[in-house]
Design an enzyme around this catalytic site. Structure first.
Site, PDB file in Angstrom:
ATOM      1  CD  GLU A 124      -2.851  -1.155   2.422  1.00  0.00           C
ATOM      2  OE1 GLU A 124      -2.782  -0.243   3.267  1.00  0.00           O
ATOM      3  OE2 GLU A 124      -3.660  -2.107   2.507  1.00  0.00           O
ATOM      4  CG  HIS A 143      -6.105   0.130   4.844  1.00  0.00           C
ATOM      5  ND1 HIS A 143      -4.965  -0.626   5.053  1.00  0.00           N
ATOM      6  CD2 HIS A 143      -6.913  -0.148   5.895  1.00  0.00           C
ATOM      7  CE1 HIS A 143      -5.103  -1.325   6.168  1.00  0.00           C
ATOM      8  NE2 HIS A 143      -6.280  -1.040   6.693  1.00  0.00           N
TER       9      HIS A 143
HETATM   10  P1  NAI Z   1     -11.113 -10.334  15.422  1.00  0.00           P
HETATM   11  O1  NAI Z   1      -9.855 -10.788  16.048  1.00  0.00           O
HETATM   12  O2  NAI Z   1     -12.249  -9.914  16.263  1.00  0.00           O
HETATM   13  O3  NAI Z   1     -11.655 -11.503  14.438  1.00  0.00           O
HETATM   14  C1  NAI Z   1     -10.805 -12.265  13.613  1.00  0.00           C
HETATM   15  C2  NAI Z   1     -11.414 -13.646  13.513  1.00  0.00           C
HETATM   16  O4  NAI Z   1     -10.656 -14.403  12.566  1.00  0.00           O
HETATM   17  C3  NAI Z   1     -11.380 -14.410  14.820  1.00  0.00           C
HETATM   18  O5  NAI Z   1     -12.680 -14.913  15.116  1.00  0.00           O
HETATM   19  C4  NAI Z   1     -10.398 -15.545  14.564  1.00  0.00           C
HETATM   20  O6  NAI Z   1     -10.712 -16.721  15.279  1.00  0.00           O
HETATM   21  C5  NAI Z   1     -10.556 -15.732  13.067  1.00  0.00           C
HETATM   22  N1  NAI Z   1      -9.409 -16.394  12.433  1.00  0.00           N
HETATM   23  C6  NAI Z   1      -8.107 -16.244  12.725  1.00  0.00           C
HETATM   24  N2  NAI Z   1      -7.364 -17.031  11.923  1.00  0.00           N
HETATM   25  C7  NAI Z   1      -8.236 -17.680  11.114  1.00  0.00           C
HETATM   26  C8  NAI Z   1      -8.082 -18.631  10.078  1.00  0.00           C
HETATM   27  N3  NAI Z   1      -6.876 -19.066   9.697  1.00  0.00           N
HETATM   28  N4  NAI Z   1      -9.192 -19.095   9.463  1.00  0.00           N
HETATM   29  C9  NAI Z   1     -10.423 -18.670   9.850  1.00  0.00           C
HETATM   30  N5  NAI Z   1     -10.637 -17.767  10.835  1.00  0.00           N
HETATM   31  C10 NAI Z   1      -9.542 -17.282  11.442  1.00  0.00           C
HETATM   32  O7  NAI Z   1     -10.693  -9.178  14.407  1.00  0.00           O
HETATM   33  P2  NAI Z   1     -11.609  -8.019  13.836  1.00  0.00           P
HETATM   34  O8  NAI Z   1     -11.577  -6.852  14.752  1.00  0.00           O
HETATM   35  O9  NAI Z   1     -12.906  -8.577  13.430  1.00  0.00           O
HETATM   36  O10 NAI Z   1     -10.752  -7.607  12.538  1.00  0.00           O
HETATM   37  C11 NAI Z   1     -10.704  -8.466  11.407  1.00  0.00           C
HETATM   38  C12 NAI Z   1      -9.703  -7.947  10.384  1.00  0.00           C
HETATM   39  O11 NAI Z   1     -10.104  -6.656   9.913  1.00  0.00           O
HETATM   40  C13 NAI Z   1      -8.280  -7.773  10.913  1.00  0.00           C
HETATM   41  O12 NAI Z   1      -7.374  -8.270   9.938  1.00  0.00           O
HETATM   42  C14 NAI Z   1      -8.111  -6.287  11.020  1.00  0.00           C
HETATM   43  O13 NAI Z   1      -6.762  -5.889  10.855  1.00  0.00           O
HETATM   44  C15 NAI Z   1      -8.957  -5.805   9.849  1.00  0.00           C
HETATM   45  N6  NAI Z   1      -9.408  -4.420   9.933  1.00  0.00           N
HETATM   46  C16 NAI Z   1      -9.405  -3.681   8.774  1.00  0.00           C
HETATM   47  C17 NAI Z   1      -9.830  -2.361   8.781  1.00  0.00           C
HETATM   48  C18 NAI Z   1      -9.842  -1.571   7.523  1.00  0.00           C
HETATM   49  O14 NAI Z   1      -9.746  -0.342   7.585  1.00  0.00           O
HETATM   50  N7  NAI Z   1      -9.976  -2.196   6.374  1.00  0.00           N
HETATM   51  C19 NAI Z   1     -10.252  -1.706  10.033  1.00  0.00           C
HETATM   52  C20 NAI Z   1     -10.318  -2.605  11.178  1.00  0.00           C
HETATM   53  C21 NAI Z   1      -9.873  -3.897  11.115  1.00  0.00           C
END
Ligand code: NAI
Length: 403
Positions: free
Chosen positions: A259, A282
């Site tokens: 990015e 992003h």
């Molecule tokens: P979270 O930690 O609450 O949820 C992530 C989920 O993924 C968990 O339930 C976990 O068990 C699951 N997981 C982990 N490894 C896995 C795998 N190999 N296969 C299947 N499931 C798996 O995280 P949250 O807060 O929901 O964030 C999710 C993503 O969104 C993160 O990567 C975060 O960096 C990204 N994000 C992006 C933003 C953006 O501006 N585009 C803003 C906020 C977050």
């Protein structure tokens, strides 16, 4: 008077909270580095940063009066978390403040992709009139597969279900289904039944290129892919190939393997020339509401730590929630997590006749944190002796009188 240094234009909601708590506030718009940063930190007990200020070990160790660090953002990789823990400094952030913002964008994109709006809009911008219903679908009754059913994923599920979508999810861990969402048996099981696949996993070795050519081959013909998680999760070349051969009907991509570092830098992607593809810089979590929430959430955590010693939510520190102070005094001790620290503390307290009203100890890795409510204010000598006791990193005293 306790003072807080707020860098990088932290939101006014945080300033309001600190003002209510009667803290002295110094605000700066930029992200100082090196000697400038060290000098700025000298005069403050709390510092608030966003992602551009980097706090390395030497800056943390040089900040003699610093009690806690607030990252007014989601990520904390800009801070040396180990160095902060070793110095007895908890680091707070706002992990859930933009959950809803991401979820709303994903739902909007699901609808736009199903209706083929990106390519129709692009054509209209060039004077072409692509009126027609062929290949355009309602979201109602369609299946959305959520990969990663955590904070954001489960929120997407709630919104999707409210629109009449069928929700399936795949997560590496067992999760409680919300509403009528159903757990899929595997990634392939999830993606093979979905009209829209949306990714909400963290960046790990296991999620690296988890959506590659092999995974894409299991998608339903004409399905759409949304990625607002991390850039490493999708093999972009494989996605471009699947879109070109019309195996996928569309995609919305917010995060990329590479990015641009700044808005002035050029953004380049193989997806740029493809129809029915939404590309966003992003901004999944970037809303005014999220910034407001972040300001309130992190400021509240810092003030709570300052006034009660609570470390709930700290990313690098044992979690203790001792509640408001009702005893005459509260002693906060950070120590190296080795046997005997609590015995040393309690022996010294007993030695001067202090009775313990309540005591909370938690450890995390090398750090131990004990909060002790006392029936009297301990002597200055006791605090001084603890500051040089082997294994004791730092001690702080709170008094009910507020002095
Ligand atoms: P979270 O930690 O609450 O949820 C992530 C989920 O993924 C968990 O339930 C976990 O068990 C699951 N997981 C982990 N490894 C896995 C795998 N190999 N296969 C299947 N499931 C798996 O995280 P949250 O807060 O929901 O964030 C999710 C993503 O969104 C993160 O990567 C975060 O960096 C990204 N994000 C992006 C933003 C953006 O501006 N585009 C803003 C906020 C977050």
């Amino acid at each position: 008077m306790t003072s807080v240094l707020l860098l990088e234009n932290i939101h006014d909601t945080a300033v309001g909270r600190f003002a209510e708590a009667k803290l002295e506030i110094e605000r700066r718009s930029g992200a100082p580095v090196g000697d400038d940063l060290c000098a700025a930190l000298q005069a403050h007990e709390l510092v608030g940063i966003r992602s551009a200020t980097h706090l390395h070990r030497h800056e943390i160790n040089a900040a003699q009066h610093l009690l806690a660090i607030g990252c007014f953002c989601i990520g904390t990789s800009q801070v040396d978390l180990n160095a902060a823990a070793q110095a007895g400094i908890p680091v707070f952030n706002a992990p859930f403040s933009n959950t809803r913002s991401v979820a709303e964008l994903v739902i909007a994109e699901a609808i736009l992709l199903l209706r083929r709006v990106p390519e129709k809009s692009a054509l209209a911008h060039t004077g072409k009139w692509a009126k027609g219903s062929s290949g355009s679908f309602e979201a109602r009754g369609k299946t959305i597969a959520i990969v990663g059913y955590g904070n954001i994923g489960s929120q997407v599920g709630v919104l999707a279900e409210a629109m009449g979508m069928r929700v399936v999810y795949y997560d590496a861990h067992a999760k409680l289904s919300i509403g009528s969402a159903r757990a899929a048996q595997s990634l392939v099981d999830a993606v093979s039944q979905a009209d829209v696949v949306t990714l909400h996993v963290p960046a790990t070795a296991r999620t690296n290129r988890m959506i590659d050519a092999e995974a894409l081959a299991h998608f339903k013909m004409g399905a759409a892919l949304i990625n607002a998680s991390r850039g490493s999760v999708v093999d972009i070349d494989a996605l471009a190939h699947a879109l070109k051969e019309r195996r996928l009907g569309g995609a919305a991509i917010d995060v990329f393997p590479e990015e641009p570092k700044a808005n002035a830098d050029v953004f380049d992607s193989v997806l740029q020339q493809l129809p029915n593809v939404i590309l966003t810089p992003h901004i999944g979590g970037s809303t005014e509401e999220a910034q407001e929430n972040i300001g309130t959430e992190v400021a509240t955590k810092l003030i709570s730590f300052l006034t009660t010693g609570a470390t709930e939510g700290a990313v690098n520190f044992p979690h203790v929630s001792p509640g408001p102070l009702s005893a005459p005094a509260r002693l906060l001790n950070v120590h190296v997590n080795v046997p005997g620290a609590l015995a040393t503390l309690n022996t010294r307290l007993a030695g001067e006749g202090s009775n313990i009203v309540a005591q909370h100890l938690q450890t995390k890795g090398e750090t131990g944190y004990v909060v002790t409510d006392l029936d009297r204010v301990p002597s200055k000598g006791l605090i001084e002796s603890l500051s040089i006791a082997p294994g004791f990193v730092r001690s702080r005293l709170l008094m009910k009188s507020g002095k």
